[in-house]
Design an enzyme around this catalytic site. Structure first.
Site, PDB file in Angstrom:
ATOM      1  N   LYS A  23       0.831  -1.212   0.000  1.00 45.61           N
ATOM      2  CA  LYS A  23       0.000   0.000   0.000  1.00 45.61           C
ATOM      3  C   LYS A  23       0.860   1.255   0.000  1.00 45.61           C
ATOM      4  O   LYS A  23       0.663   2.155  -0.812  1.00 45.61           O
ATOM      5  CB  LYS A  23      -0.914   0.019   1.233  1.00 45.61           C
ATOM      6  N   ASN A  24       1.813   1.322   0.934  1.00 48.27           N
ATOM      7  CA  ASN A  24       2.521   2.592   1.087  1.00 48.27           C
ATOM      8  C   ASN A  24       3.518   2.872  -0.039  1.00 48.27           C
ATOM      9  O   ASN A  24       3.957   4.003  -0.207  1.00 48.27           O
ATOM     10  CB  ASN A  24       3.172   2.673   2.476  1.00 48.27           C
ATOM     11  N   CYS A 117      -5.393   8.325   8.605  1.00 51.32           N
ATOM     12  CA  CYS A 117      -5.722   7.790   9.924  1.00 51.32           C
ATOM     13  C   CYS A 117      -5.462   8.821  11.005  1.00 51.32           C
ATOM     14  O   CYS A 117      -4.478   9.562  10.946  1.00 51.32           O
ATOM     15  CB  CYS A 117      -4.867   6.552  10.213  1.00 51.32           C
ATOM     16  N   ARG A 122      -0.200  14.972  13.006  1.00 51.33           N
ATOM     17  CA  ARG A 122       0.616  14.494  11.877  1.00 51.33           C
ATOM     18  C   ARG A 122       1.004  15.703  11.017  1.00 51.33           C
ATOM     19  O   ARG A 122       0.478  15.910   9.926  1.00 51.33           O
ATOM     20  CB  ARG A 122      -0.147  13.460  11.045  1.00 51.33           C
ATOM     21  N   ASP A 305       3.403   0.583  12.416  1.00 55.27           N
ATOM     22  CA  ASP A 305       2.168  -0.001  11.865  1.00 55.27           C
ATOM     23  C   ASP A 305       1.922  -1.418  12.386  1.00 55.27           C
ATOM     24  O   ASP A 305       0.799  -1.913  12.307  1.00 55.27           O
ATOM     25  CB  ASP A 305       2.235  -0.037  10.332  1.00 55.27           C
ATOM     26  N   ARG A 397      -9.318   0.313   3.507  1.00 56.59           N
ATOM     27  CA  ARG A 397      -8.406   1.300   2.911  1.00 56.59           C
ATOM     28  C   ARG A 397      -7.049   0.682   2.623  1.00 56.59           C
ATOM     29  O   ARG A 397      -6.335   1.137   1.731  1.00 56.59           O
ATOM     30  CB  ARG A 397      -8.202   2.494   3.862  1.00 56.59           C
TER      31      ARG A 397
HETATM   32  N1  EPU Z   1       6.607  14.335  11.138  1.00 54.15           N
HETATM   33  C1  EPU Z   1       6.743  15.663  11.449  1.00 54.15           C
HETATM   34  N2  EPU Z   1       6.728  16.571  10.446  1.00 54.15           N
HETATM   35  C2  EPU Z   1       6.588  16.200   9.148  1.00 54.15           C
HETATM   36  C3  EPU Z   1       6.449  14.841   8.830  1.00 54.15           C
HETATM   37  C4  EPU Z   1       6.456  13.924   9.852  1.00 54.15           C
HETATM   38  O1  EPU Z   1       6.879  16.028  12.624  1.00 54.15           O
HETATM   39  O2  EPU Z   1       6.578  17.087   8.278  1.00 54.15           O
HETATM   40  C5  EPU Z   1       6.631  13.337  12.217  1.00 54.15           C
HETATM   41  C6  EPU Z   1       5.308  12.578  12.315  1.00 54.15           C
HETATM   42  O3  EPU Z   1       4.372  13.262  13.089  1.00 54.15           O
HETATM   43  C7  EPU Z   1       5.764  11.276  12.948  1.00 54.15           C
HETATM   44  C8  EPU Z   1       7.146  11.066  12.341  1.00 54.15           C
HETATM   45  O4  EPU Z   1       7.569  12.337  11.869  1.00 54.15           O
HETATM   46  O5  EPU Z   1       5.882  11.434  14.331  1.00 54.15           O
HETATM   47  C9  EPU Z   1       7.224  10.094  11.209  1.00 54.15           C
HETATM   48  O6  EPU Z   1       6.224  10.385  10.247  1.00 54.15           O
HETATM   49  P1  EPU Z   1       6.368  10.021   8.711  1.00 54.15           P
HETATM   50  O7  EPU Z   1       6.371  11.278   7.931  1.00 54.15           O
HETATM   51  O8  EPU Z   1       7.507   9.085   8.532  1.00 54.15           O
HETATM   52  O9  EPU Z   1       5.005   9.252   8.442  1.00 54.15           O
HETATM   53  P2  EPU Z   1       4.065   9.399   7.183  1.00 54.15           P
HETATM   54  O10 EPU Z   1       4.873   9.546   5.964  1.00 54.15           O
HETATM   55  O11 EPU Z   1       2.985  10.382   7.454  1.00 54.15           O
HETATM   56  C10 EPU Z   1       4.086   6.859   6.648  1.00 54.15           C
HETATM   57  C11 EPU Z   1       3.050   5.795   6.425  1.00 54.15           C
HETATM   58  C12 EPU Z   1       2.424   5.422   7.762  1.00 54.15           C
HETATM   59  C13 EPU Z   1       3.511   4.941   8.703  1.00 54.15           C
HETATM   60  C14 EPU Z   1       4.588   6.029   8.858  1.00 54.15           C
HETATM   61  C15 EPU Z   1       5.764   5.589   9.696  1.00 54.15           C
HETATM   62  C16 EPU Z   1       2.224   6.308   4.227  1.00 54.15           C
HETATM   63  C17 EPU Z   1       1.130   6.825   3.374  1.00 54.15           C
HETATM   64  N3  EPU Z   1       2.026   6.324   5.530  1.00 54.15           N
HETATM   65  O12 EPU Z   1       3.395   7.968   7.199  1.00 54.15           O
HETATM   66  O13 EPU Z   1       1.546   4.354   7.474  1.00 54.15           O
HETATM   67  O14 EPU Z   1       2.951   4.676   9.970  1.00 54.15           O
HETATM   68  O15 EPU Z   1       5.097   6.374   7.540  1.00 54.15           O
HETATM   69  O16 EPU Z   1       6.377   4.492   9.140  1.00 54.15           O
HETATM   70  O17 EPU Z   1       3.252   5.857   3.705  1.00 54.15           O
HETATM   71  C18 EPU Z   1      -0.346   3.000   7.776  1.00 54.15           C
HETATM   72  O18 EPU Z   1      -0.009   2.421   6.728  1.00 54.15           O
HETATM   73  O19 EPU Z   1      -1.235   2.572   8.565  1.00 54.15           O
HETATM   74  C19 EPU Z   1       0.344   4.235   8.126  1.00 54.15           C
HETATM   75  C20 EPU Z   1      -0.144   5.103   8.995  1.00 54.15           C
END
Ligand code: EPU
Length: 414
Positions: A23-24, A117, A122, A305, A397
């Site tokens: 998915k991701n 989610c 976030r 996750d 999803r």
């Molecule tokens: N963060 C910030 N600022 C930013 C971006 C992130 O403070 O601009 C913080 C976030 O709040 C969090 C940490 O950095 O505490 C890591 O967040 P990251 O950006 O790595 O997460 P994401 O890209 O929003 C993806 C996956 C998530 C998965 C996380 C961590 C996708 C679409 N989503 O989220 O997947 O939990 O990486 O591995 O790729 C899921 O599949 O259920 C899911 C939530």
């Protein structure tokens, strides 16, 4: 949409589950097609709701998408920029990849902030700082974000946190930036390697994906390509945990075992007997489970996750297990639902304590987010009696044919 899942628990699982594609990865790969000037063909695209929403967003941009089974043929040759302000944008987190992709292609994007989610705060500040470092200007007004640039120029960008989303978004925007961009403290998740290998097939010049420093040398055009998406490590982990909870001789195939080493070694520590092959993990048996402590970390650490599904399994362990969640400190809503089923879990400030073993009983519970839903399905499979999970749309999803896959290995789930 039928929004409830009914599980009659205590049926032993055995047999084979084939994991779908990631998915991701897919949710980053689809928006990246905005950068292509020719047809992109994707194989093994997971049949999940997030992909359906992304297809609608591509179509809003006048990109032609043909679906044939799990193959997508995406033709961006008649792409036309419009602001992304439909409700679809708010349905998922990954809609934010259109920021990097449209900024790269049109030097302008106006769209809603992403949904996704509810895991607590976030922010996307690192994405936006990355765009600014490439020369973009950002204006926010309520839920709308507008990003524009006269031209994008490569720069050295250090990420305060190794964010998956920010790494990918900056990579997308930097493909057409003039000169060289480096992303230091980049995220190293396999999905980033998958996206970069696809972009490189299209003619991008990205080096170092999978390490903490990624370099992107800007190019002026990207062509089409054919790409197979990698298997979903979180889906794989979910079925392996389900098998450890109520199964024996369950083979989870189409797996890259190196992607889930943090999980498999933790399960072995709990006493789960595994056979790990080149592209499968077989759960042989799991009788008496020992309690363990886990801490979630960016890849190659234990994925946040999988924390939620693992918590469900920990209710079976004989003693006190501890969870420290370092990525999303509020990602514990599943614990309150598990407690309704008889679990004994307390949590605060990013930590949970699971007192086991507590036999679970069927209950009416609610999926508050995607992986919470996965945890509750595992709990329902373990529980005595009937469990009804409402708001199951969260689960659809991200899990391709989850009911069918579980029924095939012996679960009683509708
Ligand atoms: N963060 C910030 N600022 C930013 C971006 C992130 O403070 O601009 C913080 C976030 O709040 C969090 C940490 O950095 O505490 C890591 O967040 P990251 O950006 O790595 O997460 P994401 O890209 O929003 C993806 C996956 C998530 C998965 C996380 C961590 C996708 C679409 N989503 O989220 O997947 O939990 O990486 O591995 O790729 C899921 O599949 O259920 C899911 C939530």
């Amino acid at each position: 949409m039928n929004d409830k899942i009914l599980i009659r628990g205590k049926h032993r699982l055995s047999g084979e589950v084939v994991v779908s594609s990631c998915k991701n990865s897919a949710v980053a790969i689809l928006p990246s097609v905005v950068l292509a000037s020719e047809i992109v063909k994707l194989y093994d695209v997971p049949d999940i709701e997030d992909i359906k929403v992304l297809i609608k967003l591509l179509e809003e941009l006048n990109i032609d998408v043909r679906v044939s089974g799990d193959e997508l043929t995406i033709d961006p040759t008649n792409i036309r920029y419009i602001d992304l302000v439909s409700d679809e944008v708010k349905k998922l987190r990954a809609s934010y990849y259109f920021m990097g992709a449209l900024l790269g292609r049109f030097k302008h994007v106006k769209m809603y902030s992403p949904g996704g989610c509810n895991l607590g705060p976030r922010p996307i500040d690192l994405h936006l700082k990355g765009f600014e470092a490439l020369g973009a200007r950002i204006h926010s007004e309520g839920e709308l974000i507008e990003i524009e640039a006269d031209e994008l120029i490569g720069n050295d960008i250090y990420l305060d946190i190794s964010s998956v989303g920010a790494t990918i978004n900056i990579m997308l925007a930097a493909c057409f930036a003039k000169g060289r961009t480096t992303i230091a403290n980049a995220a190293k998740e396999p999905e980033i390697i998958d996206l970069s290998s696809m972009l490189n097939k299209m003619g991008a010049q990205i080096r170092g994906a999978g390490t903490s420093e990624i370099t992107i040398n800007g190019v002026s055009r990207l062509k089409g390509c054919i790409h197979d998406i990698i298997p979903d490590r979180i889906e794989a982990g979910t079925y392996i945990i389900a098998a450890a909870a109520v199964g024996e001789n369950v083979t989870v195939s189409n797996v890259i075992p190196q992607h889930i080493e943090a999980l498999t070694s933790k399960l072995e520590e709990m006493g789960v007997e595994l056979e790990i092959g080149s592209d499968y993990v077989k759960v042989l048996k799991a009788e008496k489970l020992k309690p363990v402590d886990i801490i979630t970390q960016p890849f190659p650490g234990l994925a946040t996750d999988l924390q939620q599904p693992l918590t469900a399994l920990m209710t079976k362990a004989d003693g006190v297990s501890r969870v420290e969640e370092t990525i999303y400190i509020e990602r514990f809503k599943h614990c309150d639902e598990l407690n309704k089923m008889g679990a004994n879990i307390s949590h605060e400030n990013g930590r949970a304590i699971i007192n086991g073993p507590t036999p679970l009983k069927g209950a009416d519970i609610r999926a508050t987010d995607l992986r919470c839903g996965a945890a509750l399905i595992i709990a329902g499979l373990m529980a005595e009696g009937e469990t009804t999970i409402s708001d199951a749309y969260h689960i659809y999803r991200g899990y391709d044919s989850i009911g069918e896959k579980l029924r095939n290995i012996g679960a009683d789930i509708d």
